[in-house]
Design an enzyme around this catalytic site. Structure first.
Site, mmCIF file in Angstrom:
data_model
loop_
_atom_site.group_PDB
_atom_site.id
_atom_site.type_symbol
_atom_site.label_atom_id
_atom_site.label_comp_id
_atom_site.label_asym_id
_atom_site.label_seq_id
_atom_site.Cartn_x
_atom_site.Cartn_y
_atom_site.Cartn_z
ATOM 1 N N ASP A 48 0.210 -9.194 13.624
ATOM 2 C CA ASP A 48 -0.063 -9.036 15.055
ATOM 3 C C ASP A 48 -1.291 -9.812 15.513
ATOM 4 O OD1 ASP A 48 2.115 -7.365 15.554
ATOM 5 O OD2 ASP A 48 1.052 -5.643 14.753
ATOM 6 N N HIS A 93 -3.446 -3.310 6.707
ATOM 7 C CA HIS A 93 -2.025 -3.057 6.509
ATOM 8 C C HIS A 93 -1.838 -1.983 5.456
ATOM 9 C CE1 HIS A 93 2.242 -3.805 5.921
ATOM 10 N NE2 HIS A 93 2.199 -4.399 7.090
ATOM 11 N N HIS A 113 1.166 0.395 14.843
ATOM 12 C CA HIS A 113 2.348 -0.369 14.405
ATOM 13 C C HIS A 113 2.488 -1.555 15.361
ATOM 14 C CE1 HIS A 113 6.133 -1.232 12.613
ATOM 15 N NE2 HIS A 113 6.860 -0.194 12.998
HETATM 16 N N1 CMC Z 1 -10.250 -1.575 11.563
HETATM 17 C C1 CMC Z 1 -11.259 -0.887 11.019
HETATM 18 N N2 CMC Z 1 -11.142 -0.231 9.860
HETATM 19 C C2 CMC Z 1 -9.973 -0.288 9.222
HETATM 20 C C3 CMC Z 1 -8.873 -1.007 9.746
HETATM 21 C C4 CMC Z 1 -9.039 -1.663 10.955
HETATM 22 N N3 CMC Z 1 -8.049 -2.356 11.511
HETATM 23 N N4 CMC Z 1 -7.834 -0.898 8.901
HETATM 24 C C5 CMC Z 1 -8.245 -0.133 7.895
HETATM 25 N N5 CMC Z 1 -9.533 0.229 8.089
HETATM 26 C C6 CMC Z 1 -10.365 1.075 7.226
HETATM 27 C C7 CMC Z 1 -10.212 2.536 7.604
HETATM 28 O O1 CMC Z 1 -11.126 2.925 8.570
HETATM 29 C C8 CMC Z 1 -10.412 3.202 6.277
HETATM 30 O O2 CMC Z 1 -11.772 3.231 6.016
HETATM 31 P P1 CMC Z 1 -12.431 4.518 5.329
HETATM 32 O O3 CMC Z 1 -11.767 4.626 3.989
HETATM 33 O O4 CMC Z 1 -13.878 4.178 5.287
HETATM 34 O O5 CMC Z 1 -12.101 5.664 6.235
HETATM 35 C C9 CMC Z 1 -9.777 2.240 5.278
HETATM 36 O O6 CMC Z 1 -9.870 0.952 5.899
HETATM 37 C C10 CMC Z 1 -8.329 2.561 4.983
HETATM 38 O O7 CMC Z 1 -7.643 2.576 6.222
HETATM 39 P P2 CMC Z 1 -6.408 3.505 6.572
HETATM 40 O O8 CMC Z 1 -6.231 3.522 8.032
HETATM 41 O O9 CMC Z 1 -6.519 4.818 5.873
HETATM 42 O O10 CMC Z 1 -5.279 2.714 5.829
HETATM 43 P P3 CMC Z 1 -3.775 2.725 6.199
HETATM 44 O O11 CMC Z 1 -3.056 2.160 5.053
HETATM 45 O O12 CMC Z 1 -3.337 4.054 6.690
HETATM 46 O O13 CMC Z 1 -3.832 1.751 7.477
HETATM 47 C C11 CMC Z 1 -3.166 0.535 9.295
HETATM 48 C C12 CMC Z 1 -2.982 0.780 7.800
HETATM 49 C C13 CMC Z 1 -2.294 -0.632 9.701
HETATM 50 C C14 CMC Z 1 -2.735 1.807 10.057
HETATM 51 C C15 CMC Z 1 -4.648 0.241 9.586
HETATM 52 O O14 CMC Z 1 -5.072 -0.883 8.861
HETATM 53 C C16 CMC Z 1 -4.921 0.051 11.070
HETATM 54 O O15 CMC Z 1 -5.091 1.029 11.805
HETATM 55 N N6 CMC Z 1 -4.933 -1.222 11.561
HETATM 56 C C17 CMC Z 1 -5.093 -1.510 12.968
HETATM 57 C C18 CMC Z 1 -3.757 -1.425 13.679
HETATM 58 C C19 CMC Z 1 -2.856 -2.589 13.352
HETATM 59 O O16 CMC Z 1 -3.277 -3.732 13.370
HETATM 60 N N7 CMC Z 1 -1.577 -2.289 13.093
HETATM 61 C C20 CMC Z 1 -0.561 -3.305 12.781
HETATM 62 C C21 CMC Z 1 -0.023 -3.082 11.412
HETATM 63 S S1 CMC Z 1 0.889 -4.425 10.694
HETATM 64 C C22 CMC Z 1 2.087 -5.026 11.723
HETATM 65 C C23 CMC Z 1 2.849 -4.066 12.523
HETATM 66 O O17 CMC Z 1 3.396 -3.099 12.067
HETATM 67 O O18 CMC Z 1 2.907 -4.339 13.711
#
Ligand code: CMC
Length: 373
Positions: free
Chosen positions: A312, A261, A222
Site C-alpha cells: 500500500d 505486515h 488491511h
Molecule cells: N507503524 C508503527 N508500528 C508498527 C507498524 C506500523 N505500521 N507495524 C507494526 N508496528 C509495530 C507495532 O506497534 C508492534 O510494536 P510493539 O511490539 O512495540 O507493540 C510491532 O511492530 C508488531 O506489530 P503488530 O501490529 O502486533 O503486528 P501485526 O503482525 O499484527 O501487524 C499490521 C501487521 C499490518 C496490522 C501492522 O504492521 C500495521 O498496523 N500496519 C499499518 C497498516 C498497514 O499498512 N496495513 C496494510 C497491510 S499489507 C497490505 C494490505 O493488506 O493492504
C-alpha cells in the site's frame, strides 16, 4: 500448537490448505499458482492473471479470447446500480458505495444462488467486468462529470482508466495500473479473503462472501491503508517535515500506514515491483516532491523501527499520480482482489468445512439472576 492455546489474531495459525497462492516470507516470494507474481506483472494482462487464479493455468489463446469477449460485454453500468450509487450521495465513503453496489449486483444476478462451479465462475467474471464501472462512475459523479461509456477495444485495465478519466491513458499509466492490479489480485489467507471463506463455509452465496470481504478490506490495517498512506502524506506536506512528523507520530503511538505486515517481516515481496512502477509515473509527472517524501519517510521508518513498507505504500502515491481521489484507492483494491476472493470462494466450496473456531470464556462464573430482576 498446544490444545487450547490462543493465538491472538490467528497469528501463525495454519487454518487450511490452498492451491491458489503461496507466500514465502523467508525467500520473500509470492507465487500465484506457482508463477512468481513479479513475472506475471511483467508479462501478463490482468485478464490472463484472473484466469490463472480461477482456473489454475494460464489461458490458451482461444480461452483468453472468449473470456475477454465476455468481460467486455459486461462492462456497462446497470442503471439500477447507478441509481443506488446516486442514492448514496457524496458523503458516503466510496468503499461503502462499492460494497452496496456489489450487494445489488449480486442480488440481481440470475445465478445468485446457484453454487455450481460453472455458475460461480460466471458470477466471478461478471463482478470483474462490472466493478470498474461502479468505481469509475462514483469517481466521476463526485467531480460533477458525466459518465463515460465503456470501450470494447480496450483491455480491462485501459478501459478502467478510460471510464474514469474519459481519455486514453498513456502507455506508462496503463502499464503501472495493470501492474498494481496484478499485485493486488491475490494474497493467500489475508483478513478479507479469510472473511470470504468463512461466509462461504456456511454455504452462503458468492455475492455475500464478496460483500463481507469488502467490509474487511475497508479497514486501515488491511486495504484501507493505501488511502491512509496518502492522508499521512497530505498531513506531512513538505518532504522536509517527514522525519519530525514520524517522530511525533511514533511518540503518540500511532501506526504508520503502509508499513509492516503480518506475514512479511523483512519487506513485502510485492513492493519492489510496485515501487519501480510508481517511479515511472513520477518521472512522467515530474513529481519530485512526492517521491522525496516517499523516500524520506521510508528511510526514517527504517531507522526508527526497522519496519519496511508494504504494497500500500507505493500504490498510494501511484494512484494519486494516476489521478484518482484518495478515497477511491481502496475500491481499486476491491476491483483487483475480487479475483482472489472468488477463487477462494470456489476453492472453499469444493472441499467445504464450516469454519467455526472455539473461544476461551473469561466472563463471570455462573450466577443467579436476582429475584425481581
Ligand atoms: N507503524 C508503527 N508500528 C508498527 C507498524 C506500523 N505500521 N507495524 C507494526 N508496528 C509495530 C507495532 O506497534 C508492534 O510494536 P510493539 O511490539 O512495540 O507493540 C510491532 O511492530 C508488531 O506489530 P503488530 O501490529 O502486533 O503486528 P501485526 O503482525 O499484527 O501487524 C499490521 C501487521 C499490518 C496490522 C501492522 O504492521 C500495521 O498496523 N500496519 C499499518 C497498516 C498497514 O499498512 N496495513 C496494510 C497491510 S499489507 C497490505 C494490505 O493488506 O493492504
Amino acid at each position: 500448537m498446544a490444545d487450547g492455546e490462543i493465538r491472538k489474531g490467528l497469528a501463525g495459525v495454519v487454518v487450511d490448505t490452498t492451491a491458489i497462492s503461496k507466500v514465502n516470507p523467508e525467500t520473500n516470494s509470492l507465487l500465484y499458482r506457482g508463477y512468481p507474481v513479479q513475472q506475471l506483472a511483467e508479462r501478463c494482462s490482468f485478464e490472463q492473471v484472473a484466469w490463472l487464479l480461477w482456473h489454475g493455468e494460464l489461458p490458451a489463446p482461444e480461452e483468453l479470447a472468449a473470456f475477454e469477449a465476455r468481460e467486455r460485454a459486461g462492462r456497462a453500468l446497470d442503471p439500477r446500480v447507478r441509481a443506488v450509487v446516486d442514492a448514496a450521495g457524496r458523503t458516503a465513503h466510496p468503499m461503502d458505495v462499492v460494497r452496496t453496489a456489489v450487494s445489488l449486483l449480486s442480488a440481481l444476478d440470475a445465478d445468485a444462488h446457484d453454487s455450481s462451479p460453472a455458475a460461480e465462475l460466471a458470477k466471478a467474471e461478471r463482478l470483474l467486468a462490472a466493478i470498474p464501472a461502479v468505481v469509475a462512475y462514483d469517481q466521476r459523479r463526485r467531480r460533477d462529470l458525466e459518465p463515460v461509456e465503456p470501450r470494447d477495444d480496450l483491455d480491462w485495465s485501459r478501459n478502467f482508466l478510460w471510464m474514469t478519466f474519459g481519455e486514453e491513458p498513456t502507455a506508462t499509466a496503463a502499464d503501472v495500473f495493470r501492474i498494481s492490479m496484478v499485485l493486488y489480485a491475490e494474497h493467500s489467507f489475508n483478513a478479507s479473503t479469510f472473511t470470504a471463506r468463512v461466509v462461504t463455509s456456511t454455504l452462503s452465496d458468492l455475492g455475500s462472501a464478496v460483500v463481507a470481504a469488502i467490509g474487511a478490506l475497508k479497514g486501515p490495517l488491511h486495504g484501507g491503508a493505501n488511502e491512509a498512506v496518502m492522508i499521512a502524506f497530505d498531513e506531512i506536506g513538505d518532504p522536509g517535515k517527514a522525519e519530525a512528523w514520524l517522530d511525533d507520530a511514533l511518540a503518540a503511538k500511532r501506526k504508520i500506514m503502509g508499513f509492516g505486515h503480518r506475514v512479511y517481516k523483512h519487506g513485502d515481496s510485492r513492493v519492489p515491483t510496485m515501487e519501480a512502477a510508481m517511479r515511472r509515473l513520477v518521472q512522467e509527472h515530474g513529481a519530485d516532491a512526492l517521491v522525496e517524501l516517499y523516500d524520506r519517510l521510508a528511510a526514517a521508518m527504517d531507522v526508527a523501527k526497522g519496519i519496511k513498507p508494504n504494497l500500500d505504500y507505493p500504490s498510494g502515491p501511484a494512484y494519486r499520480l494516476l489521478g484518482f481521489d484518495t478515497e477511491q484507492f481502496t475500491p481499486l483494491f476491491v476491483a483487483a482482489r475480487v479475483v482472489g476472493w472468488t477463487a477462494h470462494v470456489m476453492e472453499q466450496r469444493a472441499a467445504n468445512a464450516l469454519i467455526r473456531p472455539l473461544s476461551a470464556y473469561v466472563g463471570p462464573e455462573e450466577r443467579e439472576v436476582p429475584v425481581g430482576g
